[in-house]
Design a protein around this motif. Structure first.
Motif, PDB file in Angstrom:
ATOM      1  N   GLY A 182       0.823  -1.198   0.000  1.00  0.00           N
ATOM      2  CA  GLY A 182       0.000   0.000   0.000  1.00  0.00           C
ATOM      3  C   GLY A 182       0.863   1.256   0.000  1.00  0.00           C
ATOM      4  O   GLY A 182       2.093   1.180   0.017  1.00  0.00           O
ATOM      5  N   PRO A 183       0.216   2.419  -0.012  1.00  0.00           N
ATOM      6  CA  PRO A 183       0.965   3.679  -0.089  1.00  0.00           C
ATOM      7  C   PRO A 183       1.704   3.971   1.213  1.00  0.00           C
ATOM      8  O   PRO A 183       1.266   3.577   2.292  1.00  0.00           O
ATOM      9  CB  PRO A 183      -0.122   4.717  -0.342  1.00  0.00           C
ATOM     10  CG  PRO A 183      -1.358   4.103   0.186  1.00  0.00           C
ATOM     11  CD  PRO A 183      -1.225   2.628  -0.007  1.00  0.00           C
ATOM     12  N   ARG A 184       2.803   4.661   1.076  1.00  0.00           N
ATOM     13  CA  ARG A 184       3.587   5.042   2.242  1.00  0.00           C
ATOM     14  C   ARG A 184       3.207   6.442   2.677  1.00  0.00           C
ATOM     15  O   ARG A 184       2.708   7.233   1.882  1.00  0.00           O
ATOM     16  CB  ARG A 184       5.078   5.009   1.907  1.00  0.00           C
ATOM     17  CG  ARG A 184       5.554   3.614   1.611  1.00  0.00           C
ATOM     18  CD  ARG A 184       7.031   3.626   1.373  1.00  0.00           C
ATOM     19  NE  ARG A 184       7.502   2.265   1.156  1.00  0.00           N
ATOM     20  CZ  ARG A 184       8.742   1.905   1.289  1.00  0.00           C
ATOM     21  NH1 ARG A 184       9.658   2.780   1.597  1.00  0.00           N
ATOM     22  NH2 ARG A 184       9.094   0.658   1.080  1.00  0.00           N
ATOM     23  N   LYS A 185       3.486   6.759   3.936  1.00  0.00           N
ATOM     24  CA  LYS A 185       3.158   8.070   4.470  1.00  0.00           C
ATOM     25  C   LYS A 185       4.173   9.095   3.983  1.00  0.00           C
ATOM     26  O   LYS A 185       5.311   8.772   3.706  1.00  0.00           O
ATOM     27  CB  LYS A 185       3.182   8.038   5.995  1.00  0.00           C
ATOM     28  CG  LYS A 185       2.090   7.206   6.605  1.00  0.00           C
ATOM     29  CD  LYS A 185       2.170   7.286   8.105  1.00  0.00           C
ATOM     30  CE  LYS A 185       1.102   6.445   8.746  1.00  0.00           C
ATOM     31  NZ  LYS A 185       1.181   6.485  10.205  1.00  0.00           N
ATOM     32  N   GLY A 186       3.725  10.343   3.922  1.00  0.00           N
ATOM     33  CA  GLY A 186       4.627  11.437   3.598  1.00  0.00           C
ATOM     34  C   GLY A 186       4.667  11.768   2.128  1.00  0.00           C
ATOM     35  O   GLY A 186       4.237  11.000   1.284  1.00  0.00           O
ATOM     36  N   GLY A 187       5.174  12.941   1.834  1.00  0.00           N
ATOM     37  CA  GLY A 187       5.246  13.404   0.458  1.00  0.00           C
ATOM     38  C   GLY A 187       6.398  12.768  -0.285  1.00  0.00           C
ATOM     39  O   GLY A 187       7.449  12.488   0.286  1.00  0.00           O
ATOM     40  N   ARG A 188       6.190  12.502  -1.518  1.00  0.00           N
ATOM     41  CA  ARG A 188       7.243  11.934  -2.351  1.00  0.00           C
ATOM     42  C   ARG A 188       7.512  12.892  -3.508  1.00  0.00           C
ATOM     43  O   ARG A 188       6.639  13.130  -4.332  1.00  0.00           O
ATOM     44  CB  ARG A 188       6.823  10.580  -2.926  1.00  0.00           C
ATOM     45  CG  ARG A 188       6.547   9.525  -1.884  1.00  0.00           C
ATOM     46  CD  ARG A 188       7.862   8.998  -1.315  1.00  0.00           C
ATOM     47  NE  ARG A 188       7.629   7.975  -0.317  1.00  0.00           N
ATOM     48  CZ  ARG A 188       7.640   8.203   0.981  1.00  0.00           C
ATOM     49  NH1 ARG A 188       7.845   9.410   1.439  1.00  0.00           N
ATOM     50  NH2 ARG A 188       7.446   7.226   1.832  1.00  0.00           N
ATOM     51  N   THR A 189       8.690  13.448  -3.531  1.00  0.00           N
ATOM     52  CA  THR A 189       9.058  14.323  -4.636  1.00  0.00           C
ATOM     53  C   THR A 189      10.312  13.766  -5.277  1.00  0.00           C
ATOM     54  O   THR A 189      11.227  13.307  -4.594  1.00  0.00           O
ATOM     55  CB  THR A 189       9.333  15.758  -4.156  1.00  0.00           C
ATOM     56  OG1 THR A 189      10.349  15.717  -3.157  1.00  0.00           O
ATOM     57  CG2 THR A 189       8.083  16.395  -3.569  1.00  0.00           C
ATOM     58  N   ILE A 190      10.331  13.803  -6.568  1.00  0.00           N
ATOM     59  CA  ILE A 190      11.499  13.359  -7.310  1.00  0.00           C
ATOM     60  C   ILE A 190      12.240  14.611  -7.761  1.00  0.00           C
ATOM     61  O   ILE A 190      11.683  15.442  -8.479  1.00  0.00           O
ATOM     62  CB  ILE A 190      11.092  12.506  -8.529  1.00  0.00           C
ATOM     63  CG1 ILE A 190      10.320  11.277  -8.051  1.00  0.00           C
ATOM     64  CG2 ILE A 190      12.308  12.129  -9.345  1.00  0.00           C
ATOM     65  CD1 ILE A 190       9.699  10.471  -9.150  1.00  0.00           C
ATOM     66  N   ALA A 191      13.469  14.754  -7.318  1.00  0.00           N
ATOM     67  CA  ALA A 191      14.243  15.940  -7.643  1.00  0.00           C
ATOM     68  C   ALA A 191      14.628  15.917  -9.117  1.00  0.00           C
ATOM     69  O   ALA A 191      15.088  14.891  -9.621  1.00  0.00           O
ATOM     70  CB  ALA A 191      15.500  15.990  -6.780  1.00  0.00           C
ATOM     71  N   PRO A 192      14.416  17.027  -9.813  1.00  0.00           N
ATOM     72  CA  PRO A 192      14.807  17.061 -11.219  1.00  0.00           C
ATOM     73  C   PRO A 192      16.325  17.082 -11.369  1.00  0.00           C
ATOM     74  O   PRO A 192      17.035  17.579 -10.495  1.00  0.00           O
ATOM     75  CB  PRO A 192      14.187  18.358 -11.734  1.00  0.00           C
ATOM     76  CG  PRO A 192      14.023  19.195 -10.527  1.00  0.00           C
ATOM     77  CD  PRO A 192      13.792  18.269  -9.388  1.00  0.00           C
ATOM     78  N   LYS A 193      16.798  16.555 -12.469  1.00  0.00           N
ATOM     79  CA  LYS A 193      18.235  16.481 -12.690  1.00  0.00           C
ATOM     80  C   LYS A 193      18.767  17.698 -13.434  1.00  0.00           C
ATOM     81  O   LYS A 193      19.963  17.909 -13.485  1.00  0.00           O
ATOM     82  CB  LYS A 193      18.570  15.216 -13.476  1.00  0.00           C
ATOM     83  CG  LYS A 193      18.244  13.953 -12.718  1.00  0.00           C
ATOM     84  CD  LYS A 193      18.574  12.737 -13.509  1.00  0.00           C
ATOM     85  CE  LYS A 193      18.209  11.475 -12.744  1.00  0.00           C
ATOM     86  NZ  LYS A 193      18.481  10.267 -13.489  1.00  0.00           N
TER      87      LYS A 193
END
Length: 93
Positions: free
Chosen positions: A26-37
């Motif tokens: 299932g989904p994990r807690k907290g925000g997930r952002t992928i840093a741009p390269k």
């Protein structure tokens, strides 16, 4: 009578079985952002964030000024307390 070896059920490879098990959590807690390269994208995001903060602060200042204009005594603003610096969490026991 049957001749030869009996058929065996097909098994998943270990890597695929582990990936399937991870997906069912299932989904994990907290925000997930992928840093741009790309550096340009990072700079654009920083500029956008800075502008948003500046606009929000300006709106808050204007609102406070308008509210203070109609009141006989000075308006006291309440701010949220920040995280305590220097204090460590103490464990139980």
């Amino acid at each position: 009578m049957a001749q030869g070896r009996p058929k065996v059920a097909a098994k998943r490879p270990k890597a695929a079985a582990a990936a399937a098990a991870r997906g069912t959590r299932g989904p994990r807690k907290g925000g997930r952002t992928i840093a741009p390269k790309k550096l340009r994208v990072i700079q654009q995001q920083k500029l956008k964030k800075r502008l948003e903060v500046g606009i929000r602060m300006r709106i808050e200042q204007e609102t406070v000024q308008r509210a203070q204009g109609g009141l006989p005594k000075k308006l006291a603003l309440v701010t949220a307390p920040g995280p305590a610096k220097g204090k460590a969490k103490k464990g139980r026991g």
